[in-house]
Design a protein around this motif. Structure first.
Motif, PDB file in Angstrom:
ATOM      1  N   UNK A   1       0.982  -1.084  -0.001  1.00  0.00           N
ATOM      2  CA  UNK A   1      -0.020   0.172   0.015  1.00  0.00           C
ATOM      3  C   UNK A   1       0.745   1.173  -0.047  1.00  0.00           C
ATOM      4  N   UNK A   2       1.993   1.194   0.842  1.00  0.00           N
ATOM      5  CA  UNK A   2       2.857   2.356   0.620  1.00  0.00           C
ATOM      6  C   UNK A   2       3.538   2.653  -0.376  1.00  0.00           C
ATOM      7  N   UNK A   3       3.975   1.552  -1.518  1.00  0.00           N
ATOM      8  CA  UNK A   3       4.489   1.883  -2.567  1.00  0.00           C
ATOM      9  C   UNK A   3       3.440   2.237  -3.560  1.00  0.00           C
ATOM     10  N   UNK A   4       2.178   1.594  -3.643  1.00  0.00           N
ATOM     11  CA  UNK A   4       0.978   2.137  -4.524  1.00  0.00           C
ATOM     12  C   UNK A   4       0.741   3.809  -4.219  1.00  0.00           C
ATOM     13  N   UNK A   5       0.809   4.014  -2.778  1.00  0.00           N
ATOM     14  CA  UNK A   5       0.371   5.362  -2.227  1.00  0.00           C
ATOM     15  C   UNK A   5       1.448   6.448  -2.635  1.00  0.00           C
ATOM     16  N   UNK A   6       2.404   6.015  -2.686  1.00  0.00           N
ATOM     17  CA  UNK A   6       3.825   6.838  -3.372  1.00  0.00           C
ATOM     18  C   UNK A   6       3.348   7.104  -4.790  1.00  0.00           C
ATOM     19  N   UNK A   7       3.276   6.255  -5.509  1.00  0.00           N
ATOM     20  CA  UNK A   7       3.425   5.967  -7.067  1.00  0.00           C
ATOM     21  C   UNK A   7       2.005   7.063  -7.356  1.00  0.00           C
ATOM     22  N   UNK A   8       0.947   6.860  -6.575  1.00  0.00           N
ATOM     23  CA  UNK A   8      -0.280   7.584  -6.799  1.00  0.00           C
ATOM     24  C   UNK A   8      -0.069   9.164  -6.354  1.00  0.00           C
ATOM     25  N   UNK A   9       0.677   9.420  -5.596  1.00  0.00           N
ATOM     26  CA  UNK A   9       0.974  10.599  -5.054  1.00  0.00           C
ATOM     27  C   UNK A   9       1.865  11.558  -6.020  1.00  0.00           C
ATOM     28  N   UNK A  10       2.839  10.736  -6.458  1.00  0.00           N
ATOM     29  CA  UNK A  10       3.848  11.358  -7.631  1.00  0.00           C
ATOM     30  C   UNK A  10       2.922  11.594  -8.770  1.00  0.00           C
ATOM     31  N   UNK A  11       2.205  10.600  -9.196  1.00  0.00           N
ATOM     32  CA  UNK A  11       1.348  10.947 -10.473  1.00  0.00           C
ATOM     33  C   UNK A  11       0.478  12.108 -10.096  1.00  0.00           C
ATOM     34  N   UNK A  12      -0.326  12.190  -9.055  1.00  0.00           N
ATOM     35  CA  UNK A  12      -1.137  13.202  -8.626  1.00  0.00           C
ATOM     36  C   UNK A  12      -0.386  14.631  -8.938  1.00  0.00           C
ATOM     37  N   UNK A  13       1.049  14.667  -7.971  1.00  0.00           N
ATOM     38  CA  UNK A  13       1.548  15.823  -8.265  1.00  0.00           C
ATOM     39  C   UNK A  13       1.945  16.300  -9.792  1.00  0.00           C
ATOM     40  N   UNK A  14       2.348  15.332 -10.745  1.00  0.00           N
ATOM     41  CA  UNK A  14       2.204  15.733 -12.138  1.00  0.00           C
ATOM     42  C   UNK A  14       1.186  16.233 -12.703  1.00  0.00           C
ATOM     43  N   UNK A  15       0.137  15.223 -12.382  1.00  0.00           N
ATOM     44  CA  UNK A  15      -1.137  15.840 -13.257  1.00  0.00           C
ATOM     45  C   UNK A  15      -1.639  17.085 -12.713  1.00  0.00           C
ATOM     46  N   UNK A  16      -1.629  17.173 -11.104  1.00  0.00           N
ATOM     47  CA  UNK A  16      -1.888  18.469 -10.560  1.00  0.00           C
ATOM     48  C   UNK A  16      -1.078  19.687 -11.144  1.00  0.00           C
ATOM     49  N   UNK A  17       0.169  19.591 -11.381  1.00  0.00           N
ATOM     50  CA  UNK A  17       0.865  20.589 -12.062  1.00  0.00           C
ATOM     51  C   UNK A  17       0.214  20.963 -13.428  1.00  0.00           C
ATOM     52  N   UNK A  18      -0.174  19.930 -14.248  1.00  0.00           N
ATOM     53  CA  UNK A  18      -0.439  20.242 -15.631  1.00  0.00           C
ATOM     54  C   UNK A  18      -1.964  20.504 -15.453  1.00  0.00           C
ATOM     55  N   UNK A  19      -2.644  20.169 -14.651  1.00  0.00           N
ATOM     56  CA  UNK A  19      -4.106  20.708 -14.544  1.00  0.00           C
ATOM     57  C   UNK A  19      -4.226  21.881 -14.135  1.00  0.00           C
ATOM     58  N   UNK A  20      -3.300  22.487 -13.240  1.00  0.00           N
ATOM     59  CA  UNK A  20      -3.180  23.897 -12.422  1.00  0.00           C
ATOM     60  C   UNK A  20      -2.833  24.667 -13.736  1.00  0.00           C
TER      61      UNK A  20
END
Length: 389
Positions: free
Chosen positions: A79-98
């Motif tokens: 779960x920690x590995x998956x959460x880390x990947x999801x958070x990093x992906x969210x940061x990239x997508x958040x930057x693009x969406x913003x």
């Protein structure tokens, strides 16, 4: 000193933080539900293929706990590995969406930076669908339209004031030049009594013209201000009073005056309305020919109090009739010099009408003369009777 973060960075951190918080809550809830389920349903089966030995089988409760702990520990790791990947992906997508969300705002900002007093024609692009940013762009465009309109109006007023000042200076300098010339010519030698009297008459005429011009300028300034207490005034009563005062001038020119005076009550400053009607009638008398006609009517039409004055006189070009409302303009479109009025009568009329919210129309009659109409909003001061002072 706190580091400065851009709006895009703050939005990215907000998106990432929300995803991280949601992931932690989801992981925790899943962990608790899994732990509860393993505690109730875990079953361990041993198959001894070696037969009985000296050590025997381990205790079943301890084996169950070890399996449960190993399962939960492995879940947390995954779960920690998956959460880390999801958070990093969210940061990239958040930057693009913003960046995409803030792109219209950057366009608005760059457009505003390019604008100046000399260049107000550019506008912020408004795109579909309609949302908050589209509304903001429309609001800014509306503000720019009002600013551009205000600057155009300012330039028009400044140009008008410059022209007015130049004309006023010319009108005041002309009689001074006349007086100076009369004095110089008379004193260039040994003038007799007749020459001195002629000089005196010339100077008197020039002084009277200067006085009329100054009086007209003062009345024009007062009419532009439109200041004073308002009363209920009947335009028909004002016309009757003014015609009584100008009876001698009408008789001298053998003019025929026809009136149709119905009640036309407006809320206004009596002294200004008297000056307006007086100027219109004086204009109709002064620029009329002997034996001519003046028609005056008052009444109410389509929710307006109406005053109409028509007179015979010289033929005026239809396309130049509206210029008579400008200061120092006569029927031929030229500035006045030394004879006649100050060229401010109809300009004063126009300003008084504007100060009272009225609309003024000027039309040249095909056979000569003018037709002037003033449309006032109907109004009565509460508790006041229609009066004329």
């Amino acid at each position: 000193m706190r580091p400065h973060l851009t709006a895009r960075s703050r939005l990215t951190l907000l998106y990432t933080g929300m995803v991280l918080a949601a992931g932690i809550v989801l992981t925790t809830l899943t962990y608790l539900l899994m732990r509860r389920a393993l505690g109730r349903r875990l079953a361990v089966v041993f198959i001894d293929t070696n037969g009985p030995g000296p050590g025997g089988l381990p205790p079943l409760p301890r084996v169950g706990d070890e399996v449960r702990q190993a399962t939960l520990s492995e879940f947390l790791t995954q779960a920690a590995i998956a959460l880390t990947v999801v958070v990093l992906l969210a940061a990239v997508l958040g930057w693009l969406v913003a960046g995409r969300v803030l792109r219209p705002i950057r366009t608005i900002s760059s457009t505003a930076r390019r604008l100046s007093v000399e260049n107000l024609s550019e506008r912020v692009p408004v795109t579909a669908p309609t949302d908050e940013l589209t509304t903001l762009a429309g609001t800014i465009n509306g503000m720019l339209d009002r600013i551009q309109q205000g600057i155009s109006e300012r330039d028009r007023v400044l140009q008008s004031q410059q022209l007015f000042t130049a004309n006023a200076a010319h009108e005041l300098r002309t009689p001074l030049t006349t007086m100076r010339t009369a004095i110089d010519v008379t004193l260039d030698g040994r003038p007799d009594t007749d020459e001195l009297l002629a000089m005196t008459r010339d100077i008197k005429t020039a002084v009277e013209h200067s006085q009329r011009t100054l009086d007209g300028l003062l009345a024009l300034a007062r009419s532009q201000a439109g200041a004073g207490p308002k009363h209920s005034v009947d335009l028909g009563d004002i016309v009757t009073t003014i015609l009584d005062h100008t009876a001698a001038e009408v008789h001298a020119k053998e003019l025929v005056v026809r009136t149709d005076l119905l009640p036309a009550v407006v809320a206004g400053v009596p002294v200004l309305l008297e000056r307006m009607v007086g100027n219109l009638i004086d204009n109709a008398i002064a620029y009329n020919h002997v034996g001519g006609r003046i028609d005056v009517t008052t009444g109410c039409e389509d929710g307006h109090a109406v005053l109409r004055i028509a007179n015979t006189g010289p033929v005026i070009a239809p396309d130049t009739a509206h210029r008579l409302l400008e200061p120092f303009v006569r029927g031929d479109g030229a500035r006045l010099h030394t004879e006649g009025g100050a060229g401010l009568g109809l300009s004063i009329v126009h300003n008084i009408a504007t100060a009272h919210g009225a609309t003024l129309t000027v039309e040249a009659a095909p056979t000569g003369g003018l037709r002037i109409a003033a449309f006032f909003p109907l109004g009565r001061v509460p508790g006041g009777e229609a009066t004329v002072r």
